[in-house]
Scaffold this motif. Structure first.
Motif, mmCIF file in Angstrom:
data_model
loop_
_atom_site.group_PDB
_atom_site.id
_atom_site.type_symbol
_atom_site.label_atom_id
_atom_site.label_comp_id
_atom_site.label_asym_id
_atom_site.label_seq_id
_atom_site.Cartn_x
_atom_site.Cartn_y
_atom_site.Cartn_z
ATOM 1 N N TYR A 74 6.455 78.827 -29.871
ATOM 2 C CA TYR A 74 6.821 77.695 -29.018
ATOM 3 C C TYR A 74 5.905 77.648 -27.812
ATOM 4 O O TYR A 74 5.645 78.678 -27.189
ATOM 5 C CB TYR A 74 8.297 77.805 -28.597
ATOM 6 C CG TYR A 74 9.193 77.600 -29.790
ATOM 7 C CD1 TYR A 74 9.631 76.327 -30.129
ATOM 8 C CD2 TYR A 74 9.543 78.660 -30.613
ATOM 9 C CE1 TYR A 74 10.413 76.122 -31.261
ATOM 10 C CE2 TYR A 74 10.318 78.465 -31.743
ATOM 11 C CZ TYR A 74 10.755 77.199 -32.058
ATOM 12 O OH TYR A 74 11.508 76.994 -33.184
ATOM 13 N N PRO A 75 5.410 76.451 -27.468
ATOM 14 C CA PRO A 75 4.460 76.317 -26.357
ATOM 15 C C PRO A 75 5.054 76.816 -25.042
ATOM 16 O O PRO A 75 6.248 76.692 -24.803
ATOM 17 C CB PRO A 75 4.208 74.808 -26.264
ATOM 18 C CG PRO A 75 4.744 74.219 -27.512
ATOM 19 C CD PRO A 75 5.727 75.180 -28.093
ATOM 20 N N GLY A 76 4.182 77.382 -24.211
ATOM 21 C CA GLY A 76 4.591 77.828 -22.888
ATOM 22 C C GLY A 76 5.040 79.280 -22.841
ATOM 23 O O GLY A 76 5.366 79.792 -21.776
ATOM 24 N N PHE A 77 5.039 79.962 -23.991
ATOM 25 C CA PHE A 77 5.474 81.363 -24.042
ATOM 26 C C PHE A 77 4.644 82.198 -23.071
ATOM 27 O O PHE A 77 3.431 82.072 -23.001
ATOM 28 C CB PHE A 77 5.314 81.918 -25.465
ATOM 29 C CG PHE A 77 5.553 83.402 -25.552
ATOM 30 C CD1 PHE A 77 6.839 83.908 -25.583
ATOM 31 C CD2 PHE A 77 4.485 84.288 -25.587
ATOM 32 C CE1 PHE A 77 7.055 85.288 -25.655
ATOM 33 C CE2 PHE A 77 4.691 85.657 -25.667
ATOM 34 C CZ PHE A 77 5.988 86.150 -25.694
ATOM 35 N N GLN A 78 5.325 83.070 -22.306
ATOM 36 C CA GLN A 78 4.616 83.953 -21.390
ATOM 37 C C GLN A 78 4.807 85.423 -21.740
ATOM 38 O O GLN A 78 3.840 86.120 -21.971
ATOM 39 C CB GLN A 78 5.034 83.672 -19.948
ATOM 40 C CG GLN A 78 4.530 82.315 -19.480
ATOM 41 C CD GLN A 78 4.792 82.052 -18.026
ATOM 42 O OE1 GLN A 78 5.886 82.296 -17.531
ATOM 43 N NE2 GLN A 78 3.796 81.543 -17.333
ATOM 44 N N GLU A 79 6.070 85.897 -21.764
ATOM 45 C CA GLU A 79 6.269 87.315 -22.102
ATOM 46 C C GLU A 79 7.681 87.589 -22.577
ATOM 47 O O GLU A 79 8.600 86.806 -22.343
ATOM 48 C CB GLU A 79 5.946 88.219 -20.897
ATOM 49 C CG GLU A 79 6.986 88.153 -19.794
ATOM 50 C CD GLU A 79 6.826 89.266 -18.764
ATOM 51 O OE1 GLU A 79 6.312 90.350 -19.090
ATOM 52 O OE2 GLU A 79 7.251 89.040 -17.621
ATOM 53 N N GLY A 81 13.930 75.607 -23.191
ATOM 54 C CA GLY A 81 14.988 74.894 -23.913
ATOM 55 C C GLY A 81 14.593 74.561 -25.336
ATOM 56 O O GLY A 81 15.413 74.647 -26.259
ATOM 57 N N MET A 82 13.337 74.176 -25.533
ATOM 58 C CA MET A 82 12.860 73.859 -26.893
ATOM 59 C C MET A 82 12.891 75.119 -27.763
ATOM 60 O O MET A 82 13.304 75.072 -28.921
ATOM 61 C CB MET A 82 11.438 73.278 -26.853
ATOM 62 C CG MET A 82 11.356 71.938 -26.161
ATOM 63 S SD MET A 82 12.410 70.671 -26.879
ATOM 64 C CE MET A 82 11.588 70.379 -28.422
ATOM 65 N N ALA A 83 12.461 76.245 -27.217
ATOM 66 C CA ALA A 83 12.485 77.503 -27.964
ATOM 67 C C ALA A 83 13.929 77.899 -28.269
ATOM 68 O O ALA A 83 14.239 78.350 -29.384
ATOM 69 C CB ALA A 83 11.783 78.601 -27.170
ATOM 70 N N MET A 84 14.819 77.714 -27.294
ATOM 71 C CA MET A 84 16.221 78.076 -27.499
ATOM 72 C C MET A 84 16.821 77.234 -28.625
ATOM 73 O O MET A 84 17.505 77.759 -29.505
ATOM 74 C CB MET A 84 17.027 77.897 -26.214
ATOM 75 C CG MET A 84 18.484 78.300 -26.380
ATOM 76 S SD MET A 84 19.395 78.532 -24.853
ATOM 77 C CE MET A 84 19.359 76.930 -24.150
ATOM 78 N N GLN A 85 16.546 75.919 -28.617
ATOM 79 C CA GLN A 85 17.060 75.049 -29.688
ATOM 80 C C GLN A 85 16.522 75.476 -31.049
ATOM 81 O O GLN A 85 17.250 75.507 -32.028
ATOM 82 C CB GLN A 85 16.647 73.601 -29.442
ATOM 83 C CG GLN A 85 17.489 72.895 -28.427
ATOM 84 C CD GLN A 85 17.096 71.425 -28.320
ATOM 85 O OE1 GLN A 85 15.965 71.043 -28.604
ATOM 86 N NE2 GLN A 85 18.038 70.623 -27.890
ATOM 87 N N GLY A 86 15.231 75.794 -31.084
ATOM 88 C CA GLY A 86 14.594 76.122 -32.359
ATOM 89 C C GLY A 86 14.997 77.468 -32.931
ATOM 90 O O GLY A 86 15.014 77.641 -34.151
ATOM 91 N N LEU A 87 15.308 78.429 -32.063
ATOM 92 C CA LEU A 87 15.565 79.790 -32.543
ATOM 93 C C LEU A 87 17.033 80.215 -32.436
ATOM 94 O O LEU A 87 17.368 81.339 -32.799
ATOM 95 C CB LEU A 87 14.676 80.789 -31.795
ATOM 96 C CG LEU A 87 13.174 80.644 -32.087
ATOM 97 C CD1 LEU A 87 12.351 81.522 -31.163
ATOM 98 C CD2 LEU A 87 12.875 80.960 -33.546
#
Length: 134
Positions: free
Chosen positions: A84-89, A110-116
């Motif tokens: 997911y875009p914007g991943f840091q650590e 939020g996009m990562a949370m929805q997707g995973l």
């Protein structure tokens, strides 16, 4: 043919006569309420806005990941969340089966949370994601 004259006539606001204005009733909150049959006193027991649940954090750029399998590693989680875009650590908390995952902003988190949300790390273990408390 005088294009300026046509433009001037078209751009002037039309003058409305007093009779025409009186023929159209003014739209008021009361007239709208009457048309839809709404009575402001008919629902005195309407539910109030739900208070924020104590355990729900405001959206922010850090996700709290729970329900990790014991064998989860920083590398596994990084590979999963960097899709997911914007991943840091990722910060895995040893012995607790939880981790924190940072993104550049709350929208990306939020996009990562929805997707995973509910992602099956193993056939038995599904991830539980929420925003981290600040």
């Amino acid at each position: 043919y005088a294009p300026q004259a046509v433009w001037a006539a078209a751009s002037e606001p039309k003058k409305q006569t007093a009779a025409a204005a009186a023929a159209v009733p003014a739209v008021t909150q009361k007239s709208i309420q009457d048309r839809i049959g709404w009575n402001p006193n008919q629902t005195p027991n309407a539910p109030k806005a739900a208070p924020k649940a104590a355990g729900v954090a405001e959206p922010n750029k850090t996700l709290f990941v729970e329900n990790l399998p014991a064998e989860a590693t920083d590398t596994m989680l990084s590979m999963l969340f960097r899709q997911y875009p914007g991943f840091q650590e990722v910060r895995l908390i040893p012995g607790r089966n939880v981790a924190f995952v940072d993104y550049q902003n709350e929208y990306q988190a939020g996009m990562a949370m929805q997707g995973l949300q509910g992602f099956a790390m193993t056939p038995e273990v599904k991830l539980a994601l929420s925003y981290a408390r600040k």
